[in-house]
Design a protein around this motif. Structure first.
Motif, mmCIF file in Angstrom:
data_model
loop_
_atom_site.group_PDB
_atom_site.id
_atom_site.type_symbol
_atom_site.label_atom_id
_atom_site.label_comp_id
_atom_site.label_asym_id
_atom_site.label_seq_id
_atom_site.Cartn_x
_atom_site.Cartn_y
_atom_site.Cartn_z
ATOM 1 N N GLN A 59 12.734 1.534 5.589
ATOM 2 C CA GLN A 59 11.652 0.590 5.475
ATOM 3 C C GLN A 59 10.983 0.374 7.064
ATOM 4 O OE1 GLN A 59 11.474 -2.078 2.795
ATOM 5 N NE2 GLN A 59 10.026 -3.055 4.847
ATOM 6 N N LYS A 62 7.836 1.906 6.209
ATOM 7 C CA LYS A 62 7.077 1.584 5.119
ATOM 8 C C LYS A 62 6.581 0.033 5.767
ATOM 9 C CE LYS A 62 7.218 -1.051 0.529
ATOM 10 N NZ LYS A 62 5.803 -1.741 1.183
ATOM 11 N N SER A 63 7.056 -0.059 7.125
ATOM 12 C CA SER A 63 6.276 -1.570 7.948
ATOM 13 C C SER A 63 5.524 -0.453 8.333
ATOM 14 C CB SER A 63 7.194 -2.002 8.059
ATOM 15 O OG SER A 63 8.186 -3.070 7.833
ATOM 16 N N TYR A 64 5.657 0.615 9.598
ATOM 17 C CA TYR A 64 4.249 0.932 9.859
ATOM 18 C C TYR A 64 3.875 1.253 9.197
ATOM 19 C CZ TYR A 64 2.611 5.015 13.577
ATOM 20 O OH TYR A 64 2.009 5.829 13.817
ATOM 21 N N PHE A 65 3.549 1.946 8.104
ATOM 22 C CA PHE A 65 2.712 2.348 7.118
ATOM 23 C C PHE A 65 1.664 1.535 6.667
ATOM 24 C CE2 PHE A 65 4.137 6.555 7.227
ATOM 25 C CZ PHE A 65 4.543 7.387 8.324
ATOM 26 N N ASP A 66 2.115 0.273 6.714
ATOM 27 C CA ASP A 66 1.639 -0.871 6.375
ATOM 28 C C ASP A 66 1.077 -1.500 7.074
ATOM 29 O OD1 ASP A 66 2.684 -1.162 3.183
ATOM 30 O OD2 ASP A 66 4.462 -1.771 3.766
ATOM 31 N N GLU A 67 1.168 -1.473 8.148
ATOM 32 C CA GLU A 67 0.708 -2.029 9.295
ATOM 33 C C GLU A 67 -0.464 -0.961 9.863
ATOM 34 O OE1 GLU A 67 -0.122 -4.651 12.677
ATOM 35 O OE2 GLU A 67 1.469 -4.890 10.943
ATOM 36 N N GLN A 69 -2.036 0.880 7.507
ATOM 37 C CA GLN A 69 -3.175 0.658 6.743
ATOM 38 C C GLN A 69 -4.037 -0.353 7.063
ATOM 39 O OE1 GLN A 69 -3.815 2.954 4.119
ATOM 40 N NE2 GLN A 69 -5.746 1.480 3.407
ATOM 41 N N LYS A 70 -3.581 -1.926 7.604
ATOM 42 C CA LYS A 70 -3.599 -3.098 7.795
ATOM 43 C C LYS A 70 -4.986 -2.471 8.943
ATOM 44 C CE LYS A 70 -3.124 -8.091 9.425
ATOM 45 N NZ LYS A 70 -2.065 -8.510 10.323
ATOM 46 N N ASP A 73 -7.572 -0.596 7.517
ATOM 47 C CA ASP A 73 -8.638 -1.812 6.130
ATOM 48 C C ASP A 73 -9.415 -2.827 7.464
ATOM 49 O OD1 ASP A 73 -7.707 -0.040 4.657
ATOM 50 O OD2 ASP A 73 -6.322 -2.237 4.194
#
Length: 103
Positions: A59, A62-67, A69-70, A73
């Protein structure tokens, strides 16, 4: 008579020794079973702990990679805006340079 008494006494003591040995063995077996049960509980707890930690790390990743990616972007959008602004500035500079050259 003495031979029979010695025989009976010996048989009695042999039987008592067997019972005593069996009781000691039974006690030792119970002790070992208790330790094995304790180890089973410990290992089960450790496995659950590892599974929980693995889920937590998954988790977190996932949070790190989501951040990440954001951020990528947002940076990409910022670069696009900057490049668009640069093109406008370049065009204005070219037009201004052309006007100055014409004068």
């Amino acid at each position: 008579f003495i031979a029979k008494t010695v025989e009976r006494t010996t048989a009695f003591h042999i039987e008592m020794s067997r019972k005593e040995l069996s009781q000691k063995q039974a006690g030792r077996i119970s002790e070992i079973e208790g330790k094995l049960e304790g180890l089973r509980v410990l290992v089960t707890g450790l496995v659950r702990s590892v599974e929980t930690r693995d889920d937590e790390l998954t988790q977190m990743n996932k949070s790190y990679f989501d951040e990440l990616q954001k951020h990528v972007d947002e940076t990409s959008e910022e670069l696009k805006r900057t490049f668009s602004e640069f093109k406008v500035v370049k065009r204005n500079f070219s037009e201004q340079n052309t006007r100055i050259s014409a004068v």
